[in-house]
Scaffold this motif. Structure first.
Motif, PDB file in Angstrom:
ATOM      1  N   ILE A  10      35.602  62.407  12.794  1.00  0.00           N
ATOM      2  CA  ILE A  10      36.064  61.505  12.106  1.00  0.00           C
ATOM      3  C   ILE A  10      35.033  60.608  11.671  1.00  0.00           C
ATOM      4  N   ILE A  11      34.631  60.602  10.945  1.00  0.00           N
ATOM      5  CA  ILE A  11      33.493  59.386  10.280  1.00  0.00           C
ATOM      6  C   ILE A  11      33.934  58.247   9.719  1.00  0.00           C
ATOM      7  N   LEU A  12      33.721  56.754   9.924  1.00  0.00           N
ATOM      8  CA  LEU A  12      34.799  55.451   9.637  1.00  0.00           C
ATOM      9  C   LEU A  12      33.586  55.178   8.576  1.00  0.00           C
ATOM     10  N   ALA A  13      34.122  54.885   6.953  1.00  0.00           N
ATOM     11  CA  ALA A  13      32.846  54.582   6.149  1.00  0.00           C
ATOM     12  C   ALA A  13      33.486  53.836   5.494  1.00  0.00           C
ATOM     13  N   GLY A  14      34.831  53.227   5.901  1.00  0.00           N
ATOM     14  CA  GLY A  14      35.147  52.308   4.696  1.00  0.00           C
ATOM     15  C   GLY A  14      34.460  51.179   4.400  1.00  0.00           C
ATOM     16  N   GLY A  15      35.572  50.036   4.388  1.00  0.00           N
ATOM     17  CA  GLY A  15      34.552  48.065   4.605  1.00  0.00           C
ATOM     18  C   GLY A  15      34.077  47.722   3.287  1.00  0.00           C
ATOM     19  N   LYS A  16      33.503  46.449   3.861  1.00  0.00           N
ATOM     20  CA  LYS A  16      33.066  45.640   2.792  1.00  0.00           C
ATOM     21  C   LYS A  16      31.407  45.575   3.084  1.00  0.00           C
ATOM     22  N   SER A  17      31.191  46.146   4.106  1.00  0.00           N
ATOM     23  CA  SER A  17      29.247  46.793   4.014  1.00  0.00           C
ATOM     24  C   SER A  17      28.808  45.040   3.748  1.00  0.00           C
ATOM     25  N   GLY A  25      26.509  53.506   5.189  1.00  0.00           N
ATOM     26  CA  GLY A  25      26.978  55.051   5.526  1.00  0.00           C
ATOM     27  C   GLY A  25      25.832  55.553   4.688  1.00  0.00           C
ATOM     28  N   LEU A  26      25.444  55.167   3.844  1.00  0.00           N
ATOM     29  CA  LEU A  26      24.226  55.832   2.308  1.00  0.00           C
ATOM     30  C   LEU A  26      22.927  55.263   2.784  1.00  0.00           C
ATOM     31  N   LEU A  27      22.813  54.102   3.293  1.00  0.00           N
ATOM     32  CA  LEU A  27      21.481  53.540   3.980  1.00  0.00           C
ATOM     33  C   LEU A  27      20.264  54.907   3.903  1.00  0.00           C
ATOM     34  N   PHE A  28      19.331  54.702   3.860  1.00  0.00           N
ATOM     35  CA  PHE A  28      17.907  55.632   4.844  1.00  0.00           C
ATOM     36  C   PHE A  28      17.524  55.864   5.752  1.00  0.00           C
ATOM     37  N   LEU A  29      17.313  56.701   6.961  1.00  0.00           N
ATOM     38  CA  LEU A  29      16.599  56.103   8.229  1.00  0.00           C
ATOM     39  C   LEU A  29      15.940  57.559   8.150  1.00  0.00           C
ATOM     40  N   HIS A  30      14.528  57.780   8.586  1.00  0.00           N
ATOM     41  CA  HIS A  30      13.680  58.999   8.379  1.00  0.00           C
ATOM     42  C   HIS A  30      13.707  59.167   6.742  1.00  0.00           C
ATOM     43  N   ASP A  31      14.811  60.542   6.855  1.00  0.00           N
ATOM     44  CA  ASP A  31      14.874  61.844   5.495  1.00  0.00           C
ATOM     45  C   ASP A  31      16.028  61.265   5.441  1.00  0.00           C
ATOM     46  N   VAL A  35      24.956  58.457   7.189  1.00  0.00           N
ATOM     47  CA  VAL A  35      26.207  59.261   7.395  1.00  0.00           C
ATOM     48  C   VAL A  35      25.486  61.051   8.333  1.00  0.00           C
ATOM     49  N   ARG A  36      25.107  61.060   7.113  1.00  0.00           N
ATOM     50  CA  ARG A  36      24.517  62.535   7.620  1.00  0.00           C
ATOM     51  C   ARG A  36      23.667  62.628   8.811  1.00  0.00           C
ATOM     52  N   VAL A  52      35.844  59.447   6.141  1.00  0.00           N
ATOM     53  CA  VAL A  52      37.252  58.450   5.706  1.00  0.00           C
ATOM     54  C   VAL A  52      36.499  56.732   4.542  1.00  0.00           C
ATOM     55  N   SER A  53      36.778  57.384   3.420  1.00  0.00           N
ATOM     56  CA  SER A  53      36.191  56.444   2.827  1.00  0.00           C
ATOM     57  C   SER A  53      36.998  56.968   1.340  1.00  0.00           C
ATOM     58  N   ASP A  54      37.042  55.360   0.364  1.00  0.00           N
ATOM     59  CA  ASP A  54      37.148  55.301  -0.994  1.00  0.00           C
ATOM     60  C   ASP A  54      36.038  55.807  -1.602  1.00  0.00           C
ATOM     61  N   GLN A  55      35.305  55.750  -1.548  1.00  0.00           N
ATOM     62  CA  GLN A  55      34.074  56.061  -2.485  1.00  0.00           C
ATOM     63  C   GLN A  55      33.440  57.460  -2.543  1.00  0.00           C
ATOM     64  N   GLU A  56      33.843  58.243  -3.319  1.00  0.00           N
ATOM     65  CA  GLU A  56      33.375  59.573  -3.889  1.00  0.00           C
ATOM     66  C   GLU A  56      31.802  59.621  -3.594  1.00  0.00           C
ATOM     67  N   GLU A  57      30.482  59.061  -3.437  1.00  0.00           N
ATOM     68  CA  GLU A  57      29.481  59.549  -3.028  1.00  0.00           C
ATOM     69  C   GLU A  57      29.118  60.072  -1.684  1.00  0.00           C
ATOM     70  N   TYR A  58      30.358  60.014  -1.108  1.00  0.00           N
ATOM     71  CA  TYR A  58      30.413  60.846   0.151  1.00  0.00           C
ATOM     72  C   TYR A  58      30.626  61.985  -0.179  1.00  0.00           C
ATOM     73  N   ASP A  59      31.050  62.295  -1.048  1.00  0.00           N
ATOM     74  CA  ASP A  59      31.516  64.289  -1.471  1.00  0.00           C
ATOM     75  C   ASP A  59      29.863  64.775  -1.155  1.00  0.00           C
ATOM     76  N   GLN A  60      28.552  63.982  -1.633  1.00  0.00           N
ATOM     77  CA  GLN A  60      27.753  64.956  -1.487  1.00  0.00           C
ATOM     78  C   GLN A  60      27.296  65.687  -0.935  1.00  0.00           C
ATOM     79  N   PHE A  61      27.859  64.803   0.669  1.00  0.00           N
ATOM     80  CA  PHE A  61      27.248  65.516   1.769  1.00  0.00           C
ATOM     81  C   PHE A  61      28.352  67.233   1.921  1.00  0.00           C
ATOM     82  N   GLY A  62      29.558  66.874   1.456  1.00  0.00           N
ATOM     83  CA  GLY A  62      29.910  68.483   1.613  1.00  0.00           C
ATOM     84  C   GLY A  62      30.887  69.077   2.544  1.00  0.00           C
ATOM     85  N   TYR A  63      31.675  67.767   3.548  1.00  0.00           N
ATOM     86  CA  TYR A  63      32.385  67.228   3.973  1.00  0.00           C
ATOM     87  C   TYR A  63      33.693  66.576   3.655  1.00  0.00           C
TER      88      TYR A  63
END
Ligand SMILES: Nc1nc2c(ncn2[C@@H]2O[C@H](COP(=O)(O)OP(=O)(O)OP(=O)(O)O)[C@@H](O)[C@H]2O)c(=O)[nH]1
Length: 194
Positions: A10-17, A25-31, A35-36, A52-63
């Motif tokens: 379970i990855i928690l990716a809600g909150g306000k950042s 969760g969508l920031l990049f490190l290396h490539d 979240v990936r 666990v997130s209300d953000q639809e952007e996380y759907d791109q990962f297929g989980y």
């Protein structure tokens, strides 16, 4: 000890950042996005990954993605929704801001899993890490009860549970570092030559 693949990730990716100023969760490190990285570390150990997130952007990962049942209640709310959505007794619960976490390190939690502990968490120096941890599904009921009293603090929840802490070796501290601010991100990028 429980069998491998009897866990959910379970990855928690809600909150306000708010400290980072953008979705952590969508920031990049290396490539790759944070979240990936985390999902790939979890993958060999789990049956299913749930974000666990209300953000639809996380759907791109297929989980599988589930939205918070209790809105704006912080990590305890995210934990509640994640545990309720899981089909396994024992569950990795990981914040979305630890992109350097590895399968080898996470497997130490799994190897220490015991039925009678509600939580198995890491401890680095004297700091316990309740968002790099295993939680039993039964903790969902306790999260709900706590939230209904208006208490949102995760540390308060963990203090009420039966908890085992596993020390992290000094050379592994970097792997469990939380990246909460632009400064943290800069420091980690520097440390890993990104
Ligand atoms: N699903 C869910 N996750 C949350 C919620 N609040 C925080 N989290 C997650 O819990 C972890 C720890 O969160 P924090 O770093 O304490 O809070 P944050 O809101 O992400 O960031 P700040 O605003 O800078 O404190 C992160 O992985 C967050 O994504 C929430 O309301 N719902």
């Amino acid at each position: 000890m429980t069998q491998k693949k009897e866990h959910t990730g379970i990855i928690l990716a809600g909150g306000k950042s708010s400290r980072m100023g953008e979705e952590k969760g969508l920031l990049f490190l290396h490539d790759k996005p944070f979240v990936r990285h985390i999902a790939e570390a979890l993958q060999p150990l789990v049956r299913e990954i749930i974000i666990v997130s209300d953000q639809e952007e996380y759907d791109q990962f297929g989980y599988k993605r589930v939205e918070d049942i209790f809105k704006d209640t912080g990590p305890v709310g995210g934990l509640y929704t994640g545990l309720l959505s899981s089909t396994t007794t024992s569950n990795f619960v990981i914040s979305c801001d630890v992109p350097l976490i590895t399968t080898a390190l996470l497997s130490k939690l799994q190897d220490s899993d015991e039925e009678h502990f509600d939580v198995i968490q890491f401890r680095a120096q004297d700091k316990s890490m309740p968002l790099i941890a295993l939680y039993k599904k039964r903790c969902a009921a306790i999260c709900k009860k706590q939230l209904e009293t208006g208490e949102r603090r995760l540390r308060k929840l963990v203090a009420s549970l039966s908890t085992k802490s596993i020390p992290v070796d000094e050379k592994e501290y970097i792997l469990v570092s939380n990246i909460n601010t632009p400064e943290d991100l800069k420091n980690v990028r520097y440390a890993i030559n990104d």
